[in-house]
Every structure is written in C-alpha cells, then in structure tokens.
Design an enzyme around this catalytic site. Structure first.
Site, mmCIF file in Angstrom:
data_model
loop_
_atom_site.group_PDB
_atom_site.id
_atom_site.type_symbol
_atom_site.label_atom_id
_atom_site.label_comp_id
_atom_site.label_asym_id
_atom_site.label_seq_id
_atom_site.Cartn_x
_atom_site.Cartn_y
_atom_site.Cartn_z
ATOM 1 C CE1 TYR A 96 0.538 5.126 -10.488
ATOM 2 C CE2 TYR A 96 1.246 6.559 -8.704
ATOM 3 C CZ TYR A 96 0.410 6.286 -9.766
ATOM 4 O OH TYR A 96 -0.551 7.185 -10.107
ATOM 5 C CB ILE A 151 7.340 5.955 -5.896
ATOM 6 C CG1 ILE A 151 8.097 6.987 -5.056
ATOM 7 C CG2 ILE A 151 6.453 6.611 -6.946
ATOM 8 C CD1 ILE A 151 9.245 7.639 -5.793
ATOM 9 C CG ASP A 191 -22.013 27.724 11.556
ATOM 10 O OD1 ASP A 191 -21.010 27.001 11.365
ATOM 11 O OD2 ASP A 191 -22.182 28.810 10.992
HETATM 12 N N1 COA Z 1 6.666 -1.343 -4.719
HETATM 13 C C1 COA Z 1 6.973 -2.508 -4.129
HETATM 14 N N2 COA Z 1 8.193 -2.820 -3.636
HETATM 15 C C2 COA Z 1 9.123 -1.858 -3.738
HETATM 16 C C3 COA Z 1 8.859 -0.613 -4.347
HETATM 17 C C4 COA Z 1 7.566 -0.364 -4.847
HETATM 18 N N3 COA Z 1 7.252 0.794 -5.440
HETATM 19 N N4 COA Z 1 9.984 0.142 -4.300
HETATM 20 C C5 COA Z 1 10.926 -0.607 -3.704
HETATM 21 N N5 COA Z 1 10.413 -1.825 -3.370
HETATM 22 C C6 COA Z 1 11.108 -2.932 -2.669
HETATM 23 C C7 COA Z 1 12.433 -3.260 -3.328
HETATM 24 O O1 COA Z 1 12.249 -4.205 -4.359
HETATM 25 C C8 COA Z 1 13.193 -3.810 -2.170
HETATM 26 O O2 COA Z 1 12.745 -5.126 -1.936
HETATM 27 P P1 COA Z 1 13.710 -6.263 -1.287
HETATM 28 O O3 COA Z 1 14.191 -5.714 0.010
HETATM 29 O O4 COA Z 1 12.838 -7.461 -1.162
HETATM 30 O O5 COA Z 1 14.812 -6.427 -2.286
HETATM 31 C C9 COA Z 1 12.711 -2.966 -0.990
HETATM 32 O O6 COA Z 1 11.421 -2.504 -1.370
HETATM 33 C C10 COA Z 1 13.598 -1.790 -0.689
HETATM 34 O O7 COA Z 1 13.769 -1.017 -1.858
HETATM 35 P P2 COA Z 1 14.967 0.027 -1.992
HETATM 36 O O8 COA Z 1 16.253 -0.713 -2.215
HETATM 37 O O9 COA Z 1 14.930 0.975 -0.863
HETATM 38 O O10 COA Z 1 14.536 0.822 -3.285
HETATM 39 P P3 COA Z 1 15.182 0.674 -4.733
HETATM 40 O O11 COA Z 1 16.429 1.495 -4.784
HETATM 41 O O12 COA Z 1 15.239 -0.775 -5.106
HETATM 42 O O13 COA Z 1 14.069 1.323 -5.655
HETATM 43 C C11 COA Z 1 12.805 2.962 -6.775
HETATM 44 C C12 COA Z 1 13.828 2.710 -5.678
HETATM 45 C C13 COA Z 1 12.360 4.424 -6.753
HETATM 46 C C14 COA Z 1 13.396 2.616 -8.147
HETATM 47 C C15 COA Z 1 11.585 2.039 -6.497
HETATM 48 O O14 COA Z 1 11.101 2.386 -5.237
HETATM 49 C C16 COA Z 1 10.488 2.045 -7.532
HETATM 50 O O15 COA Z 1 10.589 1.379 -8.549
HETATM 51 N N6 COA Z 1 9.376 2.766 -7.272
HETATM 52 C C17 COA Z 1 8.233 2.806 -8.141
HETATM 53 C C18 COA Z 1 8.494 3.723 -9.314
HETATM 54 C C19 COA Z 1 7.301 3.800 -10.246
HETATM 55 O O16 COA Z 1 6.519 2.885 -10.356
HETATM 56 N N7 COA Z 1 7.160 4.951 -10.923
HETATM 57 C C20 COA Z 1 6.075 5.196 -11.819
HETATM 58 C C21 COA Z 1 4.882 5.812 -11.147
HETATM 59 S S1 COA Z 1 5.179 7.448 -10.538
#
Ligand code: COA
Ligand code: MG
Length: 289
Positions: free
Chosen positions: A9, A221, A269
């Site tokens: 997601y 996520i 089986d």
């Molecule tokens: N999909 C795609 N890319 C993602 C991602 C995801 N779900 N989560 C993180 N990334 C990317 C970030 O943009 C970052 O990219 P960059 O290095 O090019 O800048 C890289 O992966 C590393 O991310 P990180 O810094 O470790 O995570 P974060 O602190 O930015 O984000 C969350 C943490 C939880 C907010 C994020 O992972 C997220 O939004 N997850 C999805 C949440 C969601 O959709 N929830 C609803 C359904 S349950």
C-alpha cells in the site's frame, strides 16, 4: 493461481511512493484512497491515482486502487475517478455485506461496457476487518467478481475493543475464518499488515505463520517488508523437492494398486498429495517452476 505474496500500500496522493513502488517488485501495488489519505486530500489522491495508472509502467505488478468503504459517501466519486484509468482491480475496505460488493461490481461493469473492455476484466478484492464482516463472511465470499479476501487486524481490533499483541491471538479466530471462507469459495487470502515495520524478525515470524495457515500473501506498508514477505510465501527448494517426491511416489503406488505408502517413515495418502500439489501451484505462481 495469481501470485499475490506481497500487496504493497501507499497513500494515493503520494506520487513519489507510487513511482518508488514500481521499482520494488511487489506482486500487487495498491494505491490507497481510504485510511492512508486525509479527508482534505481525497480529491488530490483520486487525480494522482488516475494519472499514475495512465502514465506509468507497473511491469508485472498488479495495479490496484483501494476506494473508501461503500456507504462512506466517498465511494462513488472514488470509482468515477479511477475506473476510466483501468486498474487491474479495486480493493474495497470494511466490507460487511455481499450487497456492497454487488454495488461496486455493477459500477465496474458499467465502466467496462462504456469503454468496450471485456466484462469482468477488472477484479474485486475485499478487506474484511470488522466484526460484522467476519460474521457475514459466508455471503461475502460468494459475491460475483470477487478474487481475494484481505484480513485487516488493526481495524478489527479497534472494532472489537481488543488489544493488539505481537502474538495476535486476539484476532486469531477472525484470521482463521477469513482463510477458511476464501478456501471454501476458491478465493485467494491475503494476511494482515505488520505495522511495526522496522521489526523484520517479527515480520518474518508473522508471515511464516500466515503462510502455514494457508494465506497466499500478506499486506505490506514499507519497501523493506516486501522481500521477507515474498520469501515466506514462496515454497523453498526442499519443500518443492519433497512435493515432487510425494507426487511421483503416489503415482507409482497408484499404478501398483496401493493408496497408502510411506516416505521416510511417514504415512503418505491423498491429503498429503493434495498439500504437495498446493506447494507446486504456489511455486509456479511465484515463477519458481
Ligand atoms: N510504498 C512505496 N514507497 C515507500 C513506501 C510505500 N509504502 N513507504 C516508504 N517508501 C519510500 C519512501 O518514500 C522513501 O523513499 P526515498 O528513499 O526515495 O525518499 C523510502 O521508501 C524509505 O522510506 P522510509 O523513510 O523508511 O519510510 P517513511 O518514514 O518515509 O514512511 C510510512 C513510513 C509508514 C509513513 C510509509 O512507509 C507509508 O506511507 N506506508 C504506507 C502507509 C499506507 O498506505 N497505509 C494505508 C494502508 S494500511
Ligand atoms: Mg483497514
């Protein structure tokens, strides 16, 4: 069988994360309009998802959009925005009745007919994540066009007043009910999210448990969760070898007229042969055969 080992997601208004997702090899990419998007950003997310579907190459990843729940008042606009961009499937959250799936199916069919696309080419996946949804699994799972059930542990715990723990026994009955309903109706089942996304050891344990229960995959996520989840839901070499051995030995014994035989001191089986066939089907879906 379609490989849906890791369903990733990201918030539908986050173009950077959508583009990043294309590089990660996730089986399914699910652009969210529901809980991952603030109410003030829903319109921006609809536009961003439609543009991404139109402009970007998702490769082999399944292109999914998660709409808001049927009955939220947002769902019709969500569908109107994303369907013309032809996603592979729509994920419907907080499903509680089969009628909700039928309603979405009718909207999808209207879009398919209007665009001249084959009817039933756009799939439906249903998040079951409320007490009512769990109670109504039997009717939900038989809805037309439905391909997979997705189990949501966090929403369910909130609905129950349960406290989530790493062991997840508080949601075990529901987690089990979802995979049983899916098997009974020929659907895929996708397991709960591990929200503690920095703890990869806990993720591996939870994913392995889900795989042992019969789930085909798990919601994720964060990019770091994809690899361990895909590994947990892909049969490894020893499992594939053993499955082949069982199937071959069974065929030989069938020819010689015996239904039951032993390998390494264990009785083999028909149920074990069926389990071995499941292993090979999963390996094949994962591209390992
Ligand atoms: N999909 C795609 N890319 C993602 C991602 C995801 N779900 N989560 C993180 N990334 C990317 C970030 O943009 C970052 O990219 P960059 O290095 O090019 O800048 C890289 O992966 C590393 O991310 P990180 O810094 O470790 O995570 P974060 O602190 O930015 O984000 C969350 C943490 C939880 C907010 C994020 O992972 C997220 O939004 N997850 C999805 C949440 C969601 O959709 N929830 C609803 C359904 S349950
Ligand atoms: Mg949810």
């Amino acid at each position: 069988m379609r490989a849906r080992r890791a369903l990733l997601y990201m918030p539908g208004d986050d173009r950077h994360k959508i583009e990043k997702a294309l590089t990660l090899g996730a089986d399914c990419i699910c652009m969210d309009l529901e809980d991952g998007v603030a109410p003030s950003r829903k319109a921006a997310a609809r536009r961003t998802i439609a543009a991404a579907l139109g402009e970007l190459d998702f490769g082999r990843s399944e292109r999914l959009a998660r709409i808001n729940p049927v009955g939220s008042g947002l769902e019709a606009d969500d569908l109107e925005a994303v369907l013309p961009a032809r996603p592979d499937g729509i994920v419907i959250p907080k499903v509680e009745t089969a009628e909700q799936l039928v309603w979405v199916g009718e909207r999808i069919e209207a879009a398919e007919l209007a665009h001249g696309w084959p009817v039933k080419s756009i799939r439906i996946l249903a998040d079951v994540e409320t007490a009512k949804g769990i109670l109504n699994l039997k009717e939900i799972a038989t809805a037309p066009r439905l391909e997979a059930l997705i189990f949501g542990a966090e929403d369910l715990a909130a609905d129950l007043g349960a406290v989530r723990t790493r062991e997840a026994w508080e949601v075990f009955y529901a987690r089990s009910a979802v995979v049983i309903a899916a098997a009974a109706c020929g659907l895929g089942a996708i397991d709960m999210v591990s929200v503690d996304f920095k703890n990869l050891e806990a993720l591996q344990n939870e994913a392995a448990f889900g795989a042992r229960m019969g789930y085909l995959g798990k919601q994720v996520i964060h990019p770091a969760q994809i690899g361990p989840v895909q590994e947990a839901f892909t049969p490894n070499e020893p499992a594939i070898l053993r499955a082949r051995q069982i199937i071959e030995a069974f065929a030989e014994h069938q020819r010689s007229g015996s239904g039951i035989f032993t390998i390494d001191g264990r009785m083999i089986d028909l149920p074990l042969v069926k389990a071995a066939e499941n292993v090979l089907a999963r390996a094949q879906a994962a591209g390992k055969l």
